[in-house]
Write an enzyme that holds these catalytic residues in place. Structure first.
Site, PDB file in Angstrom:
ATOM      1  N   HIS A 193       0.834  -1.209   0.000  1.00 57.19           N
ATOM      2  CA  HIS A 193       0.000   0.000   0.000  1.00 57.19           C
ATOM      3  C   HIS A 193       0.863   1.251   0.000  1.00 57.19           C
ATOM      4  O   HIS A 193       1.900   1.322   0.668  1.00 57.19           O
ATOM      5  CB  HIS A 193      -1.036  -0.030   1.125  1.00 57.19           C
ATOM      6  CG  HIS A 193      -0.522   0.102   2.518  1.00 57.19           C
ATOM      7  ND1 HIS A 193      -0.302   1.323   3.105  1.00 57.19           N
ATOM      8  CD2 HIS A 193      -0.208  -0.824   3.465  1.00 57.19           C
ATOM      9  CE1 HIS A 193       0.115   1.132   4.354  1.00 57.19           C
ATOM     10  NE2 HIS A 193       0.194  -0.158   4.602  1.00 57.19           N
ATOM     11  N   ASP A 233       5.706   2.415   7.019  1.00 57.44           N
ATOM     12  CA  ASP A 233       4.495   1.611   6.775  1.00 57.44           C
ATOM     13  C   ASP A 233       3.678   2.346   5.711  1.00 57.44           C
ATOM     14  O   ASP A 233       2.979   3.288   6.040  1.00 57.44           O
ATOM     15  CB  ASP A 233       3.713   1.474   8.095  1.00 57.44           C
ATOM     16  CG  ASP A 233       2.371   0.781   7.903  1.00 57.44           C
ATOM     17  OD1 ASP A 233       2.145   0.182   6.843  1.00 57.44           O
ATOM     18  OD2 ASP A 233       1.547   0.853   8.830  1.00 57.44           O
ATOM     19  N   GLU A 247      -5.342   1.767   2.193  1.00 56.12           N
ATOM     20  CA  GLU A 247      -5.271   0.599   3.083  1.00 56.12           C
ATOM     21  C   GLU A 247      -5.469   1.024   4.531  1.00 56.12           C
ATOM     22  O   GLU A 247      -6.056   0.308   5.330  1.00 56.12           O
ATOM     23  CB  GLU A 247      -3.918  -0.103   2.913  1.00 56.12           C
ATOM     24  CG  GLU A 247      -3.829  -1.464   3.595  1.00 56.12           C
ATOM     25  CD  GLU A 247      -3.349  -1.415   5.050  1.00 56.12           C
ATOM     26  OE1 GLU A 247      -3.432  -2.438   5.735  1.00 56.12           O
ATOM     27  OE2 GLU A 247      -2.900  -0.337   5.513  1.00 56.12           O
ATOM     28  N   HIS A 302       2.235   3.589  12.681  1.00 54.41           N
ATOM     29  CA  HIS A 302       1.055   4.431  12.954  1.00 54.41           C
ATOM     30  C   HIS A 302       1.397   5.601  13.873  1.00 54.41           C
ATOM     31  O   HIS A 302       0.601   6.015  14.716  1.00 54.41           O
ATOM     32  CB  HIS A 302      -0.117   3.605  13.502  1.00 54.41           C
ATOM     33  CG  HIS A 302      -0.779   2.831  12.413  1.00 54.41           C
ATOM     34  ND1 HIS A 302      -2.136   2.756  12.252  1.00 54.41           N
ATOM     35  CD2 HIS A 302      -0.257   2.119  11.385  1.00 54.41           C
ATOM     36  CE1 HIS A 302      -2.416   2.028  11.183  1.00 54.41           C
ATOM     37  NE2 HIS A 302      -1.293   1.623  10.650  1.00 54.41           N
TER      38      HIS A 302
HETATM   39 ZN   LIG Z   1       0.724  -1.096   6.428  1.00 49.75          ZN
END
Ligand SMILES: [Zn+2]
Length: 349
Positions: free
Chosen positions: A63, A176, A204, A321
């Protein structure tokens, strides 16, 4: 050797969910240059078919989107109120540098907060609500902000460039899943002669349904699906090994067996065994994980077209995150190796 220049380019690109044009353009250009047949679909996914891709190729997807913010309101005095796009802990928002992306270009700002001198007793242990936070652009009025091209819905990302840490570690925003995008590009260099399609997916981070990957996988109709993503490494003082199946940096790629306590993807049995066999034969150390919260693009794809065997192969990462993550170059290299071996193996059947 990890190409840190390419990695820096990837993490620097803007790509808050639903606003992935910049990273998508970059991915498309790089894949097209290598000889892949590339396109960007209506929702924004980058689809790159190898010259050998047939009717049901093996699909590898990473993603492209990163967690971020979006402007909700501009105050009379020129400050921005915002909403969060993707799962973010408010504690990591305070006093961060941000990039506001307008049609005209990038504007820099800071998420403001009251200094300790002025806080009421006990306030420092309270987590502020998103509605109380604001972005300071240095502007003086709403009019000035609007002139910059900022409006309700303008996306905002973190401003945290790539830096090298000790012992082959790197830190940056959006690892990420730009690490996954990097692995996809590295795989692309060696998979031209294989029956593969490589996809940079969108949105995503904002859906357990992995919207972008689901739409692209529906259209591509692959015979196997491999999500290339990041998983949480627990080898630091705040997370115990037991919390994360022992996943740690420098121990190799992670094979995700169960996502979101099995409400997400449950790795296809035969594919799972095959991935482990391929790794063993190639002497690539790997880690296994079962995850209680969180899923990958595989979470929805497995369910399409009557069932597409799906699995996620992840690079371990610390602090995902948030505004900054940490990965190990060794894991990235070993993940690349495993993905290539797997693509070669799946090409045979
Ligand atoms: Zn991810």
């Amino acid at each position: 050797m990890t190409d840190l220049k390419l990695m820096a380019e990837l993490v620097d690109a803007f790509g808050v969910p639903s606003e992935e044009e910049e990273i998508a353009k970059l991915m498309k250009e790089k894949l097209a240059k290598m000889g892949y047949k590339t396109s960007i679909d209506r929702i924004g996914n980058v689809i790159a078919r190898s010259p050998k891709a047939g009717a049901h190729p093996v699909m590898f997807a990473a993603h492209m989107d990163e967690i971020g913010l979006m402007v909700k309101f501009i105050t009379d005095k020129g400050f921005l109120r915002f909403i969060k796009i993707g799962g973010i802990d408010n504690r990591v928002l305070i006093n961060q540098r941000v990039i506001v992306k307008t049609e005209k270009g990038k504007i820099y700002g800071v998420i403001g907060h009251k200094p300790p001198h002025l806080q009421k007793k006990g306030a420092e242990s309270r987590v502020p609500e998103t509605k109380d936070l604001f972005i300071d652009l240095g502007a003086k009025s709403r009019k000035e902000v609007e002139k910059l091209g900022i409006r309700i819905g303008t996306p905002v990302g973190f401003d945290m460039p790539l830096r090298s840490l000790q012992n082959g570690k790197i830190s940056a925003k959006a690892l990420d899943d730009r690490v996954g995008c990097y692995c996809l590009l590295k795989l692309a260099q060696k998979a031209m002669g294989l029956d593969v399609v490589l996809v940079g997916s969108v949105q995503e981070e904002v859906s357990v349904f992995a919207k972008g990957a689901a739409l692209s996988a529906w259209n591509v109709h692959p015979r196997y699906f491999v999500a290339v993503d990041t998983s949480i490494a627990g080898d630091h003082p705040e997370i115990s090994e037991e919390d994360v199946s022992g996943v740690a940096l420098d121990k190799g790629p992670v094979i995700t067996l169960v996502e979101a306590a099995s409400t997400g993807n449950v790795a296809d049995r035969l594919l799972r065994n095959l991935v482990m066999d391929v790794a063993k034969k190639a002497k690539i150390a790997y880690q296994l994980e079962v995850v209680e919260g969180g899923g990958t693009d595989a979470s929805t794809v497995y369910n399409l077209h009557g069932g597409i065997p799906s699995i996620a192969i992840c690079v371990p990462a610390r602090y995902i995150h948030s505004n900054v993550g940490v990965c190990a170059l060794k894991d990235i290299e070993k993940t690349n190796e495993l993905l290539l071996r797997l693509a070669q193996e799946l090409d045979r059947g």
